[in-house]
Write an enzyme that holds these catalytic residues in place. Sequence first.
Site, PDB file in Angstrom:
ATOM      1  N   HIS A   1       0.914  -1.131  -0.080  1.00  0.00           N
ATOM      2  CA  HIS A   1       0.081   0.102   0.027  1.00  0.00           C
ATOM      3  C   HIS A   1       0.903   1.192   0.194  1.00  0.00           C
ATOM      4  O   HIS A   1       1.985   1.266   0.639  1.00  0.00           O
ATOM      5  CB  HIS A   1      -0.953   0.106   1.169  1.00  0.00           C
ATOM      6  CG  HIS A   1      -1.959   1.107   1.020  1.00  0.00           C
ATOM      7  ND1 HIS A   1      -1.890   2.353   1.488  1.00  0.00           N
ATOM      8  CD2 HIS A   1      -3.136   0.934   0.559  1.00  0.00           C
ATOM      9  CE1 HIS A   1      -2.980   2.964   1.344  1.00  0.00           C
ATOM     10  NE2 HIS A   1      -3.970   2.175   0.881  1.00  0.00           N
TER      11      HIS A   1
ATOM     12  N   GLU B   1      -7.607  -4.952  -0.594  1.00  0.00           N
ATOM     13  CA  GLU B   1      -8.209  -5.335  -1.990  1.00  0.00           C
ATOM     14  C   GLU B   1      -8.366  -6.790  -1.602  1.00  0.00           C
ATOM     15  O   GLU B   1      -9.121  -7.578  -2.248  1.00  0.00           O
ATOM     16  CB  GLU B   1      -7.126  -5.015  -3.074  1.00  0.00           C
ATOM     17  CG  GLU B   1      -7.055  -3.806  -3.448  1.00  0.00           C
ATOM     18  CD  GLU B   1      -5.998  -3.379  -4.276  1.00  0.00           C
ATOM     19  OE1 GLU B   1      -5.160  -4.178  -4.540  1.00  0.00           O
ATOM     20  OE2 GLU B   1      -5.892  -1.979  -4.634  1.00  0.00           O
TER      21      GLU B   1
END
Length: 362
Positions: free
Chosen positions: A246, A305
């Site tokens: 991320h 995700e």
Amino acid sequence: MKNGLEDVIAAETQLSDVDGEAGRLIIRGVSLDHLVADCSYEGVAALLLDGLMERSFDQAQLREWLANARTRVFDHVEAADATLLTLPPVDAMRALIARLPDGEDLDTALSLLAAPAVFLPAVLRLQRGERPIAPDASLPHAADILRMLTGQLPSKEQTAALDAYLVTISDHGLNASTFASRVIASTQAGLTSSVLAALSALKGPLHGGAPGPVLDMLDSVGTAGNAGKWLGEALDRGERLMGFGHRIYRVRDPRADALKGALKPLISTGQVDPARGALAEAVEAAALAILKARKPNRPLDVNVEFYTALLLEALGFPREAFTGVFAIGRTVGWLAHAREQALDGRLIRPRSVYIGPLPAAA
């Protein structure tokens, strides 16, 4: 100057704080784990919009108004013609949202909150050759979304799982789509324009358009026992492991744990194939071990995700619709930031550094 505006502070906000070092997300003074445990989507929406609209309201009022707004915006579904239905679901949804008035008031905000929740299930049904299902104003937001998608009342576990997802992704600092929303709001263009700009940013694969490929990866891995071998070969080919790493979080994304927890009741009650859950956990464990060994100096952990893909698949959404479901939850964050910018901010107008050729001297 920093390309990508890395670490550049562009706004003050009371809405959310992303602590990438500690792996913590705070929304209006409440940590994510407490919100997911105790709050419905209507609750987090009331929390985020509190004090930013022309009228005050509480969670119960917002639930009633949002339910009525779902019924109101359903009339626009009739504009979904054959040409619109050839588009990807998120683009078709965006086209229908563009029909809404571009105001700044609470009624506009409620319509925009309701619109993706109504339009996405309708588009998906129409694309399958089925009739869209009108909203039921007596149901909570999450339950009605699933009913409009499948035609059946969802189980309490399904409703709770979608509610947890919508709460989890309701706001997340100054990400690309939220920044787009604030830029448009700073011009006083209207809330619909802000949401459309944000949705256009969200659909990019580097932002909200990425959860679907997580399932493609799981399908390719096939079995839990094949996880380590497949992931190692993927890294050898220079491929990215979907659902890991991320831009902000240097540790585990707290939203990943929230969504993993939301999946557990579906698995324990047999509403998700246990083999699918076991495969995901095997891929997670293998990926973390391989990434730690091969990239020891890069903090690559599970991001939102990975379990988003598993949860939305379990709820019956096709993978091409995942970005649209993301928009259902994130629209309230876009609206809150747009209002905050319009009320307290200035026109956003950064400068660029010219590096092109100069005119020839006279």
